[in-house]
Scaffold this motif. Sequence first.
Motif, PDB file in Angstrom:
ATOM      1  N   GLY A  56      -3.697   6.358  -7.455  1.00 11.93           N
ATOM      2  CA  GLY A  56      -4.339   5.147  -7.960  1.00 11.93           C
ATOM      3  C   GLY A  56      -3.349   4.201  -8.597  1.00 11.93           C
ATOM      4  O   GLY A  56      -3.404   2.979  -8.385  1.00 11.93           O
ATOM      5  N   ALA A  57      -2.411   4.759  -9.390  1.00 11.41           N
ATOM      6  CA  ALA A  57      -1.418   3.923 -10.067  1.00 11.41           C
ATOM      7  C   ALA A  57      -0.461   3.278  -9.067  1.00 11.41           C
ATOM      8  O   ALA A  57      -0.064   2.113  -9.232  1.00 11.41           O
ATOM      9  N   ILE A  58      -0.079   3.998  -8.024  1.00  7.49           N
ATOM     10  CA  ILE A  58       0.810   3.430  -7.005  1.00  7.49           C
ATOM     11  C   ILE A  58       0.128   2.265  -6.300  1.00  7.49           C
ATOM     12  O   ILE A  58       0.728   1.208  -6.066  1.00  7.49           O
ATOM     13  N   PHE A  59      -1.147   2.434  -5.966  1.00  6.04           N
ATOM     14  CA  PHE A  59      -1.866   1.341  -5.313  1.00  6.04           C
ATOM     15  C   PHE A  59      -1.985   0.126  -6.229  1.00  6.04           C
ATOM     16  O   PHE A  59      -1.865  -1.022  -5.778  1.00  6.04           O
ATOM     17  N   ARG A  60      -2.212   0.364  -7.515  1.00  2.00           N
ATOM     18  CA  ARG A  60      -2.342  -0.764  -8.443  1.00  2.00           C
ATOM     19  C   ARG A  60      -1.022  -1.531  -8.533  1.00  2.00           C
ATOM     20  O   ARG A  60      -0.997  -2.764  -8.514  1.00  2.00           O
ATOM     21  N   SER A  61       0.093  -0.801  -8.602  1.00  5.98           N
ATOM     22  CA  SER A  61       1.402  -1.454  -8.623  1.00  5.98           C
ATOM     23  C   SER A  61       1.694  -2.149  -7.304  1.00  5.98           C
ATOM     24  O   SER A  61       2.264  -3.240  -7.277  1.00  5.98           O
ATOM     25  N   ALA A  62       1.308  -1.529  -6.194  1.00  6.32           N
ATOM     26  CA  ALA A  62       1.542  -2.136  -4.882  1.00  6.32           C
ATOM     27  C   ALA A  62       0.835  -3.479  -4.776  1.00  6.32           C
ATOM     28  O   ALA A  62       1.406  -4.474  -4.305  1.00  6.32           O
ATOM     29  N   ALA A  63      -0.413  -3.531  -5.241  1.00 11.71           N
ATOM     30  CA  ALA A  63      -1.170  -4.783  -5.182  1.00 11.71           C
ATOM     31  C   ALA A  63      -0.560  -5.843  -6.084  1.00 11.71           C
ATOM     32  O   ALA A  63      -0.506  -7.023  -5.720  1.00 11.71           O
ATOM     33  N   ALA A  64      -0.089  -5.424  -7.246  1.00 14.91           N
ATOM     34  CA  ALA A  64       0.414  -6.390  -8.227  1.00 14.91           C
ATOM     35  C   ALA A  64       1.827  -6.870  -7.915  1.00 14.91           C
ATOM     36  O   ALA A  64       2.193  -7.992  -8.285  1.00 14.91           O
ATOM     37  N   LEU A  65       2.616  -6.043  -7.237  1.00 14.72           N
ATOM     38  CA  LEU A  65       4.046  -6.307  -7.137  1.00 14.72           C
ATOM     39  C   LEU A  65       4.517  -6.603  -5.707  1.00 14.72           C
ATOM     40  O   LEU A  65       5.686  -6.407  -5.384  1.00 14.72           O
ATOM     41  N   GLY A  66       3.621  -7.069  -4.859  1.00 17.97           N
ATOM     42  CA  GLY A  66       4.051  -7.637  -3.596  1.00 17.97           C
ATOM     43  C   GLY A  66       4.213  -6.698  -2.430  1.00 17.97           C
ATOM     44  O   GLY A  66       4.869  -7.059  -1.444  1.00 17.97           O
ATOM     45  N   ILE A  67       3.623  -5.501  -2.487  1.00 20.25           N
ATOM     46  CA  ILE A  67       3.656  -4.618  -1.326  1.00 20.25           C
ATOM     47  C   ILE A  67       2.541  -5.034  -0.369  1.00 20.25           C
ATOM     48  O   ILE A  67       1.391  -5.185  -0.760  1.00 20.25           O
ATOM     49  N   ASP A  68       2.889  -5.210   0.897  1.00 25.56           N
ATOM     50  CA  ASP A  68       1.950  -5.755   1.872  1.00 25.56           C
ATOM     51  C   ASP A  68       1.061  -4.702   2.516  1.00 25.56           C
ATOM     52  O   ASP A  68      -0.012  -5.026   3.034  1.00 25.56           O
ATOM     53  N   ALA A  69       1.505  -3.436   2.526  1.00 26.29           N
ATOM     54  CA  ALA A  69       0.718  -2.374   3.151  1.00 26.29           C
ATOM     55  C   ALA A  69       1.170  -1.027   2.613  1.00 26.29           C
ATOM     56  O   ALA A  69       2.321  -0.867   2.187  1.00 26.29           O
ATOM     57  N   VAL A  70       0.253  -0.070   2.643  1.00 27.60           N
ATOM     58  CA  VAL A  70       0.540   1.294   2.191  1.00 27.60           C
ATOM     59  C   VAL A  70       0.238   2.253   3.336  1.00 27.60           C
ATOM     60  O   VAL A  70      -0.826   2.180   3.961  1.00 27.60           O
ATOM     61  N   LEU A  71       1.181   3.140   3.611  1.00 28.31           N
ATOM     62  CA  LEU A  71       0.988   4.232   4.562  1.00 28.31           C
ATOM     63  C   LEU A  71       1.075   5.545   3.795  1.00 28.31           C
ATOM     64  O   LEU A  71       1.783   5.650   2.794  1.00 28.31           O
ATOM     65  N   LEU A  72       0.352   6.551   4.278  1.00 27.48           N
ATOM     66  CA  LEU A  72       0.372   7.855   3.622  1.00 27.48           C
ATOM     67  C   LEU A  72       0.482   8.959   4.665  1.00 27.48           C
ATOM     68  O   LEU A  72      -0.094   8.865   5.761  1.00 27.48           O
ATOM     69  N   THR A  73       1.233  10.014   4.340  1.00 29.32           N
ATOM     70  CA  THR A  73       1.212  11.213   5.170  1.00 29.32           C
ATOM     71  C   THR A  73      -0.094  11.950   4.909  1.00 29.32           C
ATOM     72  O   THR A  73      -0.709  11.813   3.846  1.00 29.32           O
ATOM     73  N   ARG A  74      -0.514  12.753   5.865  1.00 29.86           N
ATOM     74  CA  ARG A  74      -1.815  13.419   5.777  1.00 29.86           C
ATOM     75  C   ARG A  74      -1.889  14.440   4.644  1.00 29.86           C
ATOM     76  O   ARG A  74      -2.987  14.846   4.237  1.00 29.86           O
ATOM     77  N   ASN A  75      -0.736  14.877   4.136  1.00 24.99           N
ATOM     78  CA  ASN A  75      -0.754  15.827   3.018  1.00 24.99           C
ATOM     79  C   ASN A  75      -0.776  15.120   1.664  1.00 24.99           C
ATOM     80  O   ASN A  75      -0.569  15.749   0.630  1.00 24.99           O
ATOM     81  N   SER A  76      -1.052  13.829   1.667  1.00 24.77           N
ATOM     82  CA  SER A  76      -1.207  13.080   0.423  1.00 24.77           C
ATOM     83  C   SER A  76      -2.682  13.000   0.047  1.00 24.77           C
ATOM     84  O   SER A  76      -3.573  13.218   0.870  1.00 24.77           O
ATOM     85  N   CYS A  77      -2.929  12.657  -1.211  1.00 25.09           N
ATOM     86  CA  CYS A  77      -4.292  12.473  -1.691  1.00 25.09           C
ATOM     87  C   CYS A  77      -4.959  11.296  -0.992  1.00 25.09           C
ATOM     88  O   CYS A  77      -4.324  10.272  -0.731  1.00 25.09           O
ATOM     89  N   ASP A  78      -6.231  11.434  -0.707  1.00 25.32           N
ATOM     90  CA  ASP A  78      -7.023  10.371  -0.098  1.00 25.32           C
ATOM     91  C   ASP A  78      -7.153   9.211  -1.082  1.00 25.32           C
ATOM     92  O   ASP A  78      -7.653   9.381  -2.194  1.00 25.32           O
ATOM     93  N   PRO A  79      -6.744   7.995  -0.702  1.00 24.54           N
ATOM     94  CA  PRO A  79      -6.887   6.847  -1.607  1.00 24.54           C
ATOM     95  C   PRO A  79      -8.329   6.532  -1.986  1.00 24.54           C
ATOM     96  O   PRO A  79      -8.580   5.886  -3.004  1.00 24.54           O
ATOM     97  N   LEU A  80      -9.301   6.981  -1.177  1.00 26.04           N
ATOM     98  CA  LEU A  80     -10.700   6.739  -1.488  1.00 26.04           C
ATOM     99  C   LEU A  80     -11.333   7.882  -2.270  1.00 26.04           C
ATOM    100  O   LEU A  80     -12.560   7.930  -2.418  1.00 26.04           O
ATOM    101  N   ASN A  81     -10.522   8.777  -2.779  1.00 20.43           N
ATOM    102  CA  ASN A  81     -10.989   9.737  -3.767  1.00 20.43           C
ATOM    103  C   ASN A  81     -11.531   8.965  -4.975  1.00 20.43           C
ATOM    104  O   ASN A  81     -10.944   7.961  -5.389  1.00 20.43           O
ATOM    105  N   ARG A  82     -12.645   9.404  -5.523  1.00 19.53           N
ATOM    106  CA  ARG A  82     -13.303   8.648  -6.593  1.00 19.53           C
ATOM    107  C   ARG A  82     -12.362   8.332  -7.744  1.00 19.53           C
ATOM    108  O   ARG A  82     -12.300   7.193  -8.226  1.00 19.53           O
ATOM    109  N   ARG A  83     -11.616   9.321  -8.210  1.00 20.23           N
ATOM    110  CA  ARG A  83     -10.735   9.084  -9.351  1.00 20.23           C
ATOM    111  C   ARG A  83      -9.578   8.161  -8.964  1.00 20.23           C
ATOM    112  O   ARG A  83      -9.177   7.303  -9.748  1.00 20.23           O
ATOM    113  N   ALA A  84      -9.032   8.332  -7.768  1.00 16.32           N
ATOM    114  CA  ALA A  84      -7.951   7.447  -7.334  1.00 16.32           C
ATOM    115  C   ALA A  84      -8.428   6.000  -7.263  1.00 16.32           C
ATOM    116  O   ALA A  84      -7.718   5.076  -7.676  1.00 16.32           O
TER     117      ALA A  84
END
Length: 267
Positions: free
Chosen positions: A135-163
């Motif tokens: 969740g924190a990485i996505f918040r920084s990505a949105a605020a600091l100019g990252i245009d897209a996020v990719l994740l490996t399948r062994n990462s947490c689902d970004p649509l996890n409620r807490r994330a």
Amino acid sequence: MPIIEITSLTHPGVEVFSTLTEAQLRKEHEKADGIFIAESPKVINVALNAGHTPLALLCEKRHITGDAAEIIARCGDIPVYTGERELLARLTGYTLTRGVLCAMKRPVEPKVEDVCRSARRIVLIDGVVDTTNIGAIFRSAAALGIDAVLLTRNSCDPLNRRAVRVSMGSVFLVPWTWLDNGIEELHRIGFTTAAMALTDDSIFIDNPLLRDIPHLAIIMGTEGEGLPAETIAASDYVVKIPMSHNVDSLNVAAAAAVAFWELRSRE
């Protein structure tokens, strides 16, 4: 919209908010492409603004005409389950943030090429499993100019409620998808790769070589072990953040924020 007051933990329709695990929500075939849960009026509003489809609401009684009123009005003709605060906390296993949850239709996963087509700066999250960090990485990505996020399948689902909640809805602001074919796919679509890791060959993050790269993928590794050796070896650059006081590393979310700012596109 129908307001349905519940008095039991087994009331039909509320299982999406209680008994289904995150994995089961993702695979809920009755809801086409699955379900995710958004929590709090602010986060739900961001999701609605991004075009996500609401399916059901769970709301404390006292918020129906208060904090949740706008959300209920925006969501149209979907069921709104309600009850006392204590009952809903028992149902969900936690106290609702601002008194409202929204079950929403999970979007179809876009292709990597589509997510990255017009991007200049992207991040690849490799094996990060902590919901707070995602969740924190996505918040920084949105605020600091990252245009897209990719994740490996062994990462947490970004649509996890807490994330989703930790990101304050930023998971709905930055395009993202899963990367299945390794960083070779990033090279194929024209990205230079910079692996964030401590090695003998690492260059400092403020190295001028990095600033003018037109299409750069920043690769962040796991909270404990960092990036796999093969990922580091396949990257174009290995990059580190200068440290003081003999500190050897930062939390991955903190390191990501530093990297996003320092390596942002200057155009």
